[in-house]
Each structure stands twice: as structure tokens, then as C-alpha cells.
Design a protein around this motif. Sequence first.
Motif, PDB file in Angstrom:
ATOM      1  N   GLY A  40      14.103   1.667  -3.508  1.00  9.03           N
ATOM      2  CA  GLY A  40      15.158   1.117  -4.349  1.00  9.03           C
ATOM      3  C   GLY A  40      14.826   1.285  -5.825  1.00  9.03           C
ATOM      4  O   GLY A  40      13.663   1.399  -6.220  1.00  9.03           O
ATOM      5  N   ARG A  69      10.926   1.569  -6.659  1.00  7.20           N
ATOM      6  CA  ARG A  69       9.941   0.789  -5.897  1.00  7.20           C
ATOM      7  C   ARG A  69       9.165   1.715  -4.970  1.00  7.20           C
ATOM      8  O   ARG A  69       9.745   2.368  -4.099  1.00  7.20           O
ATOM      9  CB  ARG A  69      10.606  -0.302  -5.083  1.00  7.20           C
ATOM     10  CG  ARG A  69       9.591  -1.049  -4.218  1.00  7.20           C
ATOM     11  CD  ARG A  69      10.192  -2.088  -3.321  1.00  7.20           C
ATOM     12  NE  ARG A  69       9.163  -2.546  -2.390  1.00  7.20           N
ATOM     13  CZ  ARG A  69       9.310  -3.556  -1.537  1.00  7.20           C
ATOM     14  NH1 ARG A  69      10.445  -4.204  -1.488  1.00  7.20           N
ATOM     15  NH2 ARG A  69       8.337  -3.900  -0.728  1.00  7.20           N
ATOM     16  N   PRO A 109      14.424  -8.313   0.491  1.00  2.73           N
ATOM     17  CA  PRO A 109      14.523  -6.912   0.050  1.00  2.73           C
ATOM     18  C   PRO A 109      15.772  -6.242   0.614  1.00  2.73           C
ATOM     19  O   PRO A 109      15.707  -5.457   1.564  1.00  2.73           O
ATOM     20  CB  PRO A 109      13.237  -6.283   0.596  1.00  2.73           C
ATOM     21  CG  PRO A 109      12.904  -7.099   1.796  1.00  2.73           C
ATOM     22  CD  PRO A 109      13.358  -8.494   1.495  1.00  2.73           C
ATOM     23  N   VAL A 110      16.929  -6.545   0.006  1.00  9.21           N
ATOM     24  CA  VAL A 110      18.216  -6.106   0.564  1.00  9.21           C
ATOM     25  C   VAL A 110      19.004  -5.195  -0.362  1.00  9.21           C
ATOM     26  O   VAL A 110      20.089  -4.740   0.000  1.00  9.21           O
ATOM     27  CB  VAL A 110      19.088  -7.330   0.926  1.00  9.21           C
ATOM     28  CG1 VAL A 110      18.418  -8.156   2.017  1.00  9.21           C
ATOM     29  CG2 VAL A 110      19.364  -8.199  -0.303  1.00  9.21           C
ATOM     30  N   ASP A 138      19.529  -1.734  -2.876  1.00  7.23           N
ATOM     31  CA  ASP A 138      19.118  -0.361  -3.168  1.00  7.23           C
ATOM     32  C   ASP A 138      19.007  -0.117  -4.674  1.00  7.23           C
ATOM     33  O   ASP A 138      18.338   0.824  -5.104  1.00  7.23           O
ATOM     34  CB  ASP A 138      20.146   0.629  -2.610  1.00  7.23           C
ATOM     35  CG  ASP A 138      20.383   0.437  -1.138  1.00  7.23           C
ATOM     36  OD1 ASP A 138      19.415   0.570  -0.365  1.00  7.23           O
ATOM     37  OD2 ASP A 138      21.530   0.134  -0.755  1.00  7.23           O
ATOM     38  N   LEU A 176      14.206  -5.371  -3.798  1.00  2.00           N
ATOM     39  CA  LEU A 176      14.590  -3.982  -3.572  1.00  2.00           C
ATOM     40  C   LEU A 176      13.988  -3.469  -2.267  1.00  2.00           C
ATOM     41  O   LEU A 176      12.840  -3.785  -1.922  1.00  2.00           O
ATOM     42  CB  LEU A 176      14.103  -3.095  -4.712  1.00  2.00           C
ATOM     43  CG  LEU A 176      14.808  -3.237  -6.062  1.00  2.00           C
ATOM     44  CD1 LEU A 176      14.077  -2.413  -7.118  1.00  2.00           C
ATOM     45  CD2 LEU A 176      16.268  -2.815  -5.976  1.00  2.00           C
ATOM     46  N   ARG A 177      14.769  -2.679  -1.559  1.00  3.55           N
ATOM     47  CA  ARG A 177      14.220  -1.968  -0.415  1.00  3.55           C
ATOM     48  C   ARG A 177      13.220  -0.914  -0.904  1.00  3.55           C
ATOM     49  O   ARG A 177      13.299  -0.470  -2.047  1.00  3.55           O
ATOM     50  CB  ARG A 177      15.338  -1.293   0.371  1.00  3.55           C
ATOM     51  CG  ARG A 177      16.368  -2.248   0.961  1.00  3.55           C
ATOM     52  CD  ARG A 177      17.359  -1.489   1.822  1.00  3.55           C
ATOM     53  NE  ARG A 177      18.333  -2.390   2.447  1.00  3.55           N
ATOM     54  CZ  ARG A 177      19.605  -2.481   2.106  1.00  3.55           C
ATOM     55  NH1 ARG A 177      20.081  -1.701   1.154  1.00  3.55           N
ATOM     56  NH2 ARG A 177      20.412  -3.325   2.721  1.00  3.55           N
ATOM     57  N   PRO A 178      12.280  -0.473  -0.050  1.00  6.14           N
ATOM     58  CA  PRO A 178      11.410   0.641  -0.450  1.00  6.14           C
ATOM     59  C   PRO A 178      12.249   1.837  -0.886  1.00  6.14           C
ATOM     60  O   PRO A 178      13.200   2.226  -0.220  1.00  6.14           O
ATOM     61  CB  PRO A 178      10.625   0.941   0.835  1.00  6.14           C
ATOM     62  CG  PRO A 178      10.579  -0.380   1.546  1.00  6.14           C
ATOM     63  CD  PRO A 178      11.911  -1.024   1.266  1.00  6.14           C
TER      64      PRO A 178
END
Length: 243
Positions: free
Chosen positions: A155, A241, A121-122, A124, A151-153
Motif C-alpha cells: 500500500g 509499505r 491493514p485495510v 491500498d 496499509l496493506r503490504p
Amino acid sequence: MFAPQGPTFRELAVQALSSVERGYDLLAPKFDHTPFRTPDAILTPVSRALQRLGPFDSGLDLCCGTGAGVDVLRQVCRERVTGVDVSAGMLAEGRAHDRAAPGVPRTDWVRADARALPFGPVFDLAVSFGAFGHFLPRERPGLFSQVRSVLRPGGRFVFPIGAPARPGSPGYWTLLAFDAAMRVRNALWRPSFVMYYRTFRLTDVCADLTRTGFDVRLHTLPELGRRPDGSPRCRLVVATRAA
């Protein structure tokens, strides 16, 4: 439909009888001279919308092809841009035209299947342009889950989706004929070449995204105009996300 530098009829026929991966490997050197490349008339409004939603640090172009979407990400991402595609030939074309410039984020070109992304999860932001017809409706939940996982939270997964052609219009019959021809081709020939234009319906797509764990919002792209009934010709799906 094709520029003089584009593929010949014979080259297109060979591609159509190949697998998706092999077909795009063959088409890659001339892909940017075909109508299959997402036109700037769509890329530019999406870029403007992303600039209003951003800024972003890292971005992923899903099924990047030769890099049209990568160029969009470079305008809105500050640190890192990654293009991922299953076709080595398309990635090679993208790398060949990749010219680093001051202030432009680093670009990585990664060969991988979108249904099995090799990232944590890297990111955006993830975008995709014109590739969803390569996935059957039953594959969408898995595909969207893969995007969510990288996706990051908070994202965002963003892509344009055009309004369906009106029943009885020339566009309607063209897409219907194309999808029918592809179904006949895939029933009679192996390997299959999955590309269907009429299976990616906005209502179904939003429902699949929501079930996968996205909060979905729709944005109008006013530069692309409206249909006679006043509805937008193209919407931008912005799926965030959830934490």
C-alpha cells in the motif's frame, strides 16, 4: 485572502485561541472559503499522478477536513473511501456535502486522532493534504507508523510537499513570522494550537518514513512549475509499505 463568505477577524481570533479540535469545529462552516483549504491547483495534479499509480480499491484521507482529499480518492479508488479527522465539525461539513452518485465508491467519515487510527491493514492508499504542520517533528515517526499499520503490504502513502521558500523572499519571512507568532502564542496560552509551516522538511520526512518501514520515491508535479534554479516547486512523496 478570504472570500466574503469566509470567517471574520473576530472568528479567526477566537479560533486561534482555541485548541486544534475546537478551533476547527468553529471554523468548519466557513473553512472552504479560506486559503487553508488545499486549492484545486494542487489537488488536480495529485489526482492525475495517482491515476497513473493506480488503480486502488480502498483509500484513506488522513486529517480529511471537509473532504477535499476525499474527492481526490473518489477519482482513483474503486470500492471504498474513508475520511478521518479529529474535528467533528469538519466531518459534519464533509457529510453534509457528500452526495452519492452512480459509480462513486462508498464514503465513510470517521472521527479519530491520526496518531491512534482505529483501523486494521485495510487500505491500498492513504493521502493527506496540508495537515502535517499540526504534528511536532517528534510525533512524525508515530504518525507514520500509524499510517503504515492501516496499509496493506504494498500500500502507498502519498502526499505533496512544496519546496521551501527561498531565504529572504516574502514567502520566507511570512512563514517565519507565522511560526514565531505560534510559538509565542503557545508559550503564553493554553490550550496550545500546534500549526507550524517550517518544520516539515523533505529530507527529514523521507528519513522518518524510511525508518518507519516505507520505501520512498519522489515524483515531480510538472503542472506546478519549477523554481529559477530548475528544481520542482512541488514534489509528490510516494511511500510504499514494504512487505
